[in-house]
Design a protein around this motif. Structure first.
Motif, PDB file in Angstrom:
ATOM      1  N   PHE A 191       0.894  -1.039   0.108  1.00 41.14           N
ATOM      2  CA  PHE A 191       0.025   0.011  -0.037  1.00 41.14           C
ATOM      3  C   PHE A 191       0.604   1.379   0.117  1.00 41.14           C
ATOM      4  O   PHE A 191       0.417   2.331  -0.186  1.00 41.14           O
ATOM      5  N   LEU A 192       2.193   0.872   0.216  1.00 46.12           N
ATOM      6  CA  LEU A 192       2.879   2.191  -0.011  1.00 46.12           C
ATOM      7  C   LEU A 192       2.825   2.926  -1.192  1.00 46.12           C
ATOM      8  O   LEU A 192       2.898   4.196  -1.465  1.00 46.12           O
ATOM      9  N   LEU A 193       2.629   2.101  -2.453  1.00 48.34           N
ATOM     10  CA  LEU A 193       2.654   2.552  -3.716  1.00 48.34           C
ATOM     11  C   LEU A 193       1.246   3.299  -4.019  1.00 48.34           C
ATOM     12  O   LEU A 193       1.152   4.634  -4.608  1.00 48.34           O
ATOM     13  N   THR A 194       0.280   2.945  -3.489  1.00 47.88           N
ATOM     14  CA  THR A 194      -1.001   3.384  -3.921  1.00 47.88           C
ATOM     15  C   THR A 194      -1.222   4.449  -2.812  1.00 47.88           C
ATOM     16  O   THR A 194      -2.141   5.296  -2.748  1.00 47.88           O
ATOM     17  N   GLN A 195      -0.837   4.195  -1.474  1.00 51.75           N
ATOM     18  CA  GLN A 195      -1.185   5.048  -0.282  1.00 51.75           C
ATOM     19  C   GLN A 195      -0.185   5.867   0.208  1.00 51.75           C
ATOM     20  O   GLN A 195       0.020   6.243   1.466  1.00 51.75           O
ATOM     21  N   PHE A 196       0.546   6.409  -0.652  1.00 53.80           N
ATOM     22  CA  PHE A 196       2.165   7.021  -0.330  1.00 53.80           C
ATOM     23  C   PHE A 196       1.662   8.488   0.514  1.00 53.80           C
ATOM     24  O   PHE A 196       2.517   8.565   1.572  1.00 53.80           O
ATOM     25  N   VAL A 197       0.649   8.855   0.051  1.00 57.49           N
ATOM     26  CA  VAL A 197       0.257  10.006   0.935  1.00 57.49           C
ATOM     27  C   VAL A 197      -0.067   9.756   2.231  1.00 57.49           C
ATOM     28  O   VAL A 197       0.490  10.458   3.401  1.00 57.49           O
TER      29      VAL A 197
END
Lengths: 350, 390
Positions: free
Chosen positions: A199-205
């Protein structure tokens, strides 16, 4: 029920869990203190750090603990003694409660229940209570200021933390931390499954907001107003000595470790590596060695994340508490709200 | 702008108002906080009594004297050459700079002048002690604001300067090197080349600190617009040195005064800043450290040959008279008013030290700020306790 402990009697399982919990709290704390507080900080500051106790000072921590244990346990005369003595334990309890939900492997966990995220966010604020108790009961003005600052700050940063995790929960569709890990390793992005779907990639914010909030929750340097050693001497810890100071100290770094564990569970794929690397089709196909390898992978991720936390701690000056509150309410909260909205829309679209 | 008496009235009224506020709206209680005598931010034993409403300061008062050592009195029972060993300890981070104005005052009374070579070396050592002093300030500034790393860089690079002072004078902290009529010794061999290397290193250190601290956004937000001292208020309270120049007053005794020292022989710049806030004070000191390295570099190239000691009698008796000499020390204007009755020792010495006047503005500048800003303002005013309490 954990497969590893399935054949053992109940008392043995309980013993294993208690031991495992202690290790899971103390090991990250020790690692962080030695690797970062002793060594990385020293190298950044053009000095060597501890070198005498053990090879490269690696046993320094035991020396420190031994020193602290020998010291007298002092309570100020005007202190509310019972509360004063209890406060560090309350702070440490929140750390132990936090580690209970962290999954270390496909079958290696303490508890696995569906409201894991919710529970984690709830128990993390118990430490606020302990800090407020310490600040108020010390009968010291610096402690009082520190405790009140801590209360204000931790409550303010609880909110962006919760909001940033909601993005993950929406995307995963579950609050179970184990399922969140499995989804990240089992998933794919645009049909490419070589990286899984951390989820780092999609939820980086969300990840950024979460890490900033963690920094504030841990009262590490840009947000270390409650301790502020140049202003408040040592904030809420001013009057503590010996064993009780040691507990505060352990709690500080153990919580840093546990929050790093949780951050890697939520955003970096937790104990797992992308399943496609090993050709596992689903959860059931996971080899059993993952129960041993998983904790190692998780701890590696934890060390990286806590390294970042400590790196920031050693490089930045401290903010003022009104700037800190402004940053939480005017920057982090709106950003994470927008992040939730976008995540929700994309979740419906795809 | 109102004058001093009115300001005192105003601060009294503010304190009264703070008391009156206590039970009105939220039934809150004010709190009197003693910052010091033992406190990490006071570099020693300064005590600042602040009255807080929440975390806001409504009234503040510095209470000095916890480390008073009575140097003015002690000088009266010393001979003139012995006095320098005492006054070294006033501003202990820039020791050599303390000796120079006293020696100059004694020389003025005796009507002798040090030879040009001694004047040059005096100026070089003066500037080196300024660098040693201010570079530590630049690192300590970070600690006061919570950044622990810069102070180690400051200690690391100050060490080179202290080594230079040690190899030239024999003392790291308290050289006791200045003599009436010249200096104790000449420079050791190889010192000039070594000093040039160190000056290069110090300029790199200044760049490093500028990168690490001054460019940091948190640092700027902590210091910009905080603790603003307008030029006329700064003059009223007798601020001097970088604190005054940061308020936009172009005043530097090194340039404005003609003393038998070598500053007029080199090319350098007096920095001022229009803002007068904490950031300006820190920035001025950073620039001055750079400027000092340039002064030292130029002076090293032009050291004249000749003796380092003028002809002085073996037993120094200073003729009857009074003399006042002040110089631009690392902390600000430092001066000695020396009264001699023709004896071996001075009859009376009045020491005007910079920090004592610089912290007199604390009650004015601290009103209305928050507790964290108390620390950053005190750090930026930059006092040394020995310089306050003498």
């Amino acid at each position: 029920m954990s497969l590893l402990a399935a054949d053992l009697p109940y008392w043995a399982q309980s013993l294993l869990r208690v031991l495992g919990g202690t290790v899971a709290v103390l090991l990250p704390a020790g690692t962080i203190v030695y690797l970062f507080l002793f060594k990385m900080m020293s190298f950044m500051q053009s000095r060597l750090g501890p070198m005498e106790a053990g090879p490269y000072g690696s046993l320094q921590l035991f020396a420190e603990v031994g020193k602290w244990l020998q010291k007298e346990d002092i309570a100020p005369e005007n202190a509310d003694t019972r509360v004063f003595r209890m406060a560090p334990l309350v702070v440490l309890v929140s750390t132990f409660l936090l580690v209970a939900v962290v999954p270390f492997g496909p079958d290696a966990y303490f508890t696995d229940f569906d409201a894991g995220v919710f529970y984690m966010l709830a128990v993390s604020s118990i430490s606020t209570l302990g800090i407020l108790m310490a600040g108020w009961s010390s009968a010291n003005k610096y402690s009082l200021l520190g405790g009140l600052r801590a209360a204000g700050q931790l409550i303010a940063y609880e909110l962006p933390m919760v909001l940033s995790v909601i993005g993950v929960v929406i995307q995963a569709g579950t609050m179970n931390l184990q399922s969140i890990v499995i989804q990240q390793n089992d998933g794919e992005i645009f049909g490419f499954d070589g990286l899984g779907n951390p989820f780092l990639l999609t939820q980086f914010v969300g990840f950024l907001v979460f890490m900033i909030s963690v920094q504030a929750e841990l009262t590490q340097t840009p947000f270390d107003m409650p301790i502020a050693e140049s202003e408040l001497v040592s904030g809420y810890m001013t009057e503590y000595s010996g064993f009780r100071f040691l507990i505060f100290f352990i709690a500080e770094f153990a919580t840093a470790g546990v929050f790093s564990l949780i951050a890697s569970v939520l955003f970096l794929g937790g104990w797992g590596l992308p399943f496609s690397w090993f050709g596992w089709e689903s959860v059931d196909g996971i080899d059993n060695w993952m129960n041993v390898g998983g904790p190692l992978i998780l701890v590696t991720k934890m060390v990286v994340l806590s390294g970042i936390i400590m790196w920031v701690r050693f490089s930045f000056p401290r903010m003022r508490e009104d700037q800190l509150q402004r940053f939480a309410w005017k920057v982090l909260v709106p950003i994470s709200l927008v992040n939730i909205m976008i995540t929700a829309i994309l979740k419906v679209v795809f | 702008m109102t004058d001093l008496a009115d300001r005192q009235k105003l601060s009294y009224i503010a304190a009264q108002a703070a008391d009156a506020r206590l039970n009105v709206e939220l039934e809150t209680e004010g709190m009197t906080l003693n910052i010091g005598p033992q406190h990490p931010a006071t570099h020693g034993t300064l005590r600042i009594i602040v009255r807080l409403d929440g975390e806001q300061v409504v009234w503040a008062e510095p209470s000095a004297g916890y480390m008073h050592r009575g140097y003015e009195k002690l000088t009266e029972v010393r001979t003139f050459p012995q006095v320098t060993a005492l006054i070294n300890r006033i501003d202990w981070l820039g020791s050599f700079a303390n000796e120079v104005p006293f020696i100059l005052a004694a020389e003025k009374l005796m009507d002798i002048e040090a030879p040009p070579r001694a004047q040059h070396i005096r100026t070089i050592l003066f500037e080196l002690s300024r660098i040693a002093n201010v570079s530590l300030f630049l690192g300590d500034l970070g600690v006061q604001l919570g950044a622990v790393t810069p102070v180690f860089f400051a200690f690391r690079d100050r060490e080179y300067v202290l080594n230079l002072i040690e190899s030239a004078t024999g003392g790291r902290f308290h050289p006791n090197f200045d003599r009436i009529g010249g200096l104790k010794d000449d420079l050791p061999a190889g010192w000039i080349a070594e000093t040039k290397q160190v000056m290069k290193r110090l300029r790199a250190f200044c760049d490093e600190i500028e990168d690490l601290l001054f460019g940091n956004e948190i640092f700027q937000s902590r210091l910009r617009g905080i603790g603003v001292i307008p030029a006329d208020v700064a003059k009223q309270y007798g601020l001097s040195g970088a604190n005054l120049r940061a308020s936009g007053v172009d005043w530097d005794l090194r340039r404005d005064q003609s003393l038998p020292l070598a500053w007029d022989k080199v090319d350098w710049k007096v920095w001022t800043h229009p803002d007068g806030d904490s950031f300006a004070r820190c920035w001025i000191r950073l620039q001055e450290t750079r400027e000092s390295t340039k002064i030292v570099d130029q002076l090293l190239d032009t050291i004249p040959a000749g003796p380092i000691m003028a002809k002085v009698p073996r037993i120094i008796k200073v003729p009857e008279g009074e003399a006042w000499v002040s110089t631009e020390n690392p902390l600000g204007e430092m001066g000695y008013y020396v009264v001699s009755k023709g004896d071996l020792g001075p009859f009376r010495v009045k020491i005007r030290s910079a920090s004592f006047n610089n912290i007199s503005i604390v009650p004015w500048v601290l009103r209305g700020v928050y507790v964290p800003d108390v620390i950053s303002i005190l750090a930026s005013l930059y006092f040394i306790l020995g310089d306050i309490d003498r």
